[in-house]
Scaffold this motif. Structure first.
Motif, PDB file in Angstrom:
ATOM      1  N   GLN A 272     -19.140 -93.998 109.005  1.00  0.00           N
ATOM      2  CA  GLN A 272     -18.179 -94.837 109.721  1.00  0.00           C
ATOM      3  C   GLN A 272     -18.535 -96.308 109.574  1.00  0.00           C
ATOM      4  OE1 GLN A 272     -17.397 -93.854 113.927  1.00  0.00           O
ATOM      5  NE2 GLN A 272     -17.569 -96.048 114.369  1.00  0.00           N
ATOM      6  N   ARG A 273     -19.818 -96.637 109.689  1.00  0.00           N
ATOM      7  CA  ARG A 273     -20.247 -98.030 109.516  1.00  0.00           C
ATOM      8  C   ARG A 273     -20.006 -98.509 108.092  1.00  0.00           C
ATOM      9  NH1 ARG A 273     -25.332 -96.166 112.886  1.00  0.00           N
ATOM     10  NH2 ARG A 273     -24.602 -96.695 114.993  1.00  0.00           N
ATOM     11  N   VAL A 274     -20.227 -97.631 107.130  1.00  0.00           N
ATOM     12  CA  VAL A 274     -19.951 -97.990 105.740  1.00  0.00           C
ATOM     13  C   VAL A 274     -18.466 -98.296 105.561  1.00  0.00           C
ATOM     14  CG1 VAL A 274     -19.822 -97.053 103.396  1.00  0.00           C
ATOM     15  CG2 VAL A 274     -21.905 -96.775 104.728  1.00  0.00           C
ATOM     16  N   ALA A 275     -17.605 -97.461 106.129  1.00  0.00           N
ATOM     17  CA  ALA A 275     -16.161 -97.668 105.999  1.00  0.00           C
ATOM     18  C   ALA A 275     -15.734 -98.987 106.628  1.00  0.00           C
ATOM     19  CB  ALA A 275     -15.411 -96.498 106.642  1.00  0.00           C
ATOM     20  N   VAL A 276     -16.233 -99.279 107.829  1.00  0.00           N
ATOM     21  CA  VAL A 276     -15.853-100.530 108.498  1.00  0.00           C
ATOM     22  C   VAL A 276     -16.360-101.729 107.702  1.00  0.00           C
ATOM     23  CG1 VAL A 276     -16.163-101.923 110.583  1.00  0.00           C
ATOM     24  CG2 VAL A 276     -15.744 -99.465 110.778  1.00  0.00           C
ATOM     25  N   GLY A 277     -17.618-101.684 107.273  1.00  0.00           N
ATOM     26  CA  GLY A 277     -18.164-102.794 106.496  1.00  0.00           C
ATOM     27  C   GLY A 277     -17.417-103.003 105.194  1.00  0.00           C
ATOM     28  N   LEU A 278     -17.044-101.899 104.531  1.00  0.00           N
ATOM     29  CA  LEU A 278     -16.315-102.015 103.269  1.00  0.00           C
ATOM     30  C   LEU A 278     -14.913-102.579 103.488  1.00  0.00           C
ATOM     31  CD1 LEU A 278     -16.404-101.450 100.234  1.00  0.00           C
ATOM     32  CD2 LEU A 278     -15.512 -99.163 100.714  1.00  0.00           C
ATOM     33  N   LEU A 279     -14.233-102.134 104.541  1.00  0.00           N
ATOM     34  CA  LEU A 279     -12.892-102.662 104.833  1.00  0.00           C
ATOM     35  C   LEU A 279     -12.942-104.151 105.159  1.00  0.00           C
ATOM     36  CD1 LEU A 279     -11.343 -99.758 106.958  1.00  0.00           C
ATOM     37  CD2 LEU A 279     -10.768-100.420 104.608  1.00  0.00           C
TER      38      LEU A 279
ATOM     39  N   ILE B 220     -29.925 -88.979 102.010  1.00  0.00           N
ATOM     40  CA  ILE B 220     -29.357 -90.314 101.810  1.00  0.00           C
ATOM     41  C   ILE B 220     -28.966 -90.506 100.347  1.00  0.00           C
ATOM     42  CG2 ILE B 220     -29.941 -92.779 101.773  1.00  0.00           C
ATOM     43  CD1 ILE B 220     -31.607 -92.272 104.313  1.00  0.00           C
ATOM     44  N   GLY B 221     -29.836 -90.078  99.438  1.00  0.00           N
ATOM     45  CA  GLY B 221     -29.496 -90.160  98.024  1.00  0.00           C
ATOM     46  C   GLY B 221     -28.287 -89.321  97.669  1.00  0.00           C
ATOM     47  N   ALA B 222     -28.179 -88.132  98.267  1.00  0.00           N
ATOM     48  CA  ALA B 222     -27.038 -87.255  97.976  1.00  0.00           C
ATOM     49  C   ALA B 222     -25.731 -87.864  98.471  1.00  0.00           C
ATOM     50  CB  ALA B 222     -27.267 -85.888  98.621  1.00  0.00           C
ATOM     51  N   PHE B 223     -25.743 -88.428  99.676  1.00  0.00           N
ATOM     52  CA  PHE B 223     -24.533 -89.076 100.190  1.00  0.00           C
ATOM     53  C   PHE B 223     -24.147 -90.273  99.332  1.00  0.00           C
ATOM     54  CE2 PHE B 223     -25.333 -87.026 104.445  1.00  0.00           C
ATOM     55  CZ  PHE B 223     -24.112 -86.396 104.522  1.00  0.00           C
ATOM     56  N   GLY B 224     -25.124 -91.078  98.951  1.00  0.00           N
ATOM     57  CA  GLY B 224     -24.829 -92.225  98.104  1.00  0.00           C
ATOM     58  C   GLY B 224     -24.264 -91.814  96.758  1.00  0.00           C
ATOM     59  N   PHE B 225     -24.824 -90.756  96.179  1.00  0.00           N
ATOM     60  CA  PHE B 225     -24.318 -90.248  94.902  1.00  0.00           C
ATOM     61  C   PHE B 225     -22.876 -89.767  95.048  1.00  0.00           C
ATOM     62  CE2 PHE B 225     -23.724 -86.734  91.858  1.00  0.00           C
ATOM     63  CZ  PHE B 225     -23.994 -87.401  90.678  1.00  0.00           C
ATOM     64  N   ALA B 226     -22.583 -89.088  96.156  1.00  0.00           N
ATOM     65  CA  ALA B 226     -21.221 -88.598  96.383  1.00  0.00           C
ATOM     66  C   ALA B 226     -20.239 -89.751  96.544  1.00  0.00           C
ATOM     67  CB  ALA B 226     -21.200 -87.701  97.619  1.00  0.00           C
ATOM     68  N   LEU B 227     -20.626 -90.799  97.269  1.00  0.00           N
ATOM     69  CA  LEU B 227     -19.740 -91.953  97.435  1.00  0.00           C
ATOM     70  C   LEU B 227     -19.475 -92.636  96.090  1.00  0.00           C
ATOM     71  CD1 LEU B 227     -21.164 -93.551 100.717  1.00  0.00           C
ATOM     72  CD2 LEU B 227     -18.982 -92.373 100.439  1.00  0.00           C
ATOM     73  N   ASP B 228     -20.512 -92.749  95.265  1.00  0.00           N
ATOM     74  CA  ASP B 228     -20.320 -93.362  93.957  1.00  0.00           C
ATOM     75  C   ASP B 228     -19.405 -92.513  93.077  1.00  0.00           C
ATOM     76  OD1 ASP B 228     -21.189 -95.481  91.963  1.00  0.00           O
ATOM     77  OD2 ASP B 228     -21.793 -93.660  90.897  1.00  0.00           O
ATOM     78  N   CYS B 229     -19.538 -91.190  93.163  1.00  0.00           N
ATOM     79  CA  CYS B 229     -18.661 -90.303  92.386  1.00  0.00           C
ATOM     80  C   CYS B 229     -17.203 -90.465  92.807  1.00  0.00           C
ATOM     81  CB  CYS B 229     -19.102 -88.847  92.550  1.00  0.00           C
ATOM     82  SG  CYS B 229     -20.623 -88.431  91.677  1.00  0.00           S
ATOM     83  N   ILE B 230     -16.968 -90.597  94.119  1.00  0.00           N
ATOM     84  CA  ILE B 230     -15.601 -90.800  94.605  1.00  0.00           C
ATOM     85  C   ILE B 230     -15.041 -92.120  94.092  1.00  0.00           C
ATOM     86  CG2 ILE B 230     -14.205 -91.171  96.673  1.00  0.00           C
ATOM     87  CD1 ILE B 230     -16.113 -89.253  98.138  1.00  0.00           C
TER      88      ILE B 230
END
Length: 248
Positions: free
Chosen positions: A63-70, A227-237
């Motif tokens: 959620q924090r990532v989404a808000v910061g990115l927006l 943390i690495g897995a989530f970051g990898f998934a976000l980059d793939c998206i």
């Protein structure tokens, strides 16, 4: 098929082997390093994934990532368009933007807490500050590479400045914006963990500190892997969205 799956699996196996060898060497000097070995960490990871606690922290972090990115997109895209369209604005602001871009976002942590207080607001600020620069710079680069014939055609059809931006410029630079967003996601995810060690009571960064304080070192390594897995998934998206737009 062999290259598509075989080589990545071989790379993962090599990393696991190096991880195991490194932990085995450290155990000889520091017995506690046995908790950082692959098997205890993977067992702890399985327990965390099957529980509900880690998902609460992960959802808050996302959620924090989404808000910061927006926030970064809302600030970076208009500034990038303005910098690309106005040479005067670009010349006046480039030194300031380049100066601010080279300041580590984490160096703003004390000031962010003083001004915004303790909680999510300083985290949002740090994430947005870290992510705005790749979005803005890629947007400006996209505007600079727009075919001038498109702009001439818009003027020939009596399009207003607003219509030109909305219907010509923004669709023409979407690929550049998505590239900036992908870079911004990577930066945000790196800044997120230390930012969440700042006065918040939940999140992956907070959970890292919590495992350290509880001496739960296997869980600590498990969270690092997660943390690495989530970051990898976000980059793939982000890569998928960019490729879909470019090829579509």
């Amino acid at each position: 098929m062999r290259r598509r799956w075989g080589l990545p699996l071989a790379g993962i196996a090599l990393v696991l082997a190096l991880w195991w060898a490194g932990s085995a060497l450290l155990v000889q000097r520091t017995p506690i390093a046995a908790a950082f070995a692959p098997w205890p960490s993977l067992v702890a990871l399985a327990h965390l994934v099957c529980g509900a606690d880690i998902w609460h922290h992960a959802l808050l972090s996302l959620q924090r990532v989404a808000v910061g990115l927006l926030l970064a997109i809302a600030c970076g895209v208009p500034l990038g368009v303005l910098a690309g369209l106005s040479r005067g604005f670009s010349q006046a602001t480039t030194p300031v933007f380049q100066f601010l871009r080279m300041i580590s976002p984490l160096s703003w942590m004390p000031l962010a807490v003083m001004v915004l207080g303790v909680g999510d607001l300083p985290v949002y600020f740090l994430l947005a500050f870290a992510a705005v620069w790749p979005v803005m710079l890629n947007t400006a680069a996209g505007v600079a590479q727009i075919d001038p014939h498109w702009l001439m055609l818009a003027r020939g059809l009596s399009a207003t400045r607003r219509e030109t931006v909305l219907h010509v410029i923004l669709p023409g630079i979407t690929a550049h914006i998505l590239t900036g967003v992908r870079l911004a996601i990577g930066i945000i995810w790196i800044v997120l963990v230390p930012a969440e060690m700042l006065g918040v009571s939940a999140g992956l960064g907070y959970f890292v500190l919590d495992t350290r304080d509880r001496l739960a070192y296997s869980e600590l390594m498990a969270v690092i892997v997660l943390i690495g897995a989530f970051g990898f998934a976000l980059d793939c998206i982000a890569r998928w969205l960019h490729a879909r737009w470019v090829h579509g």
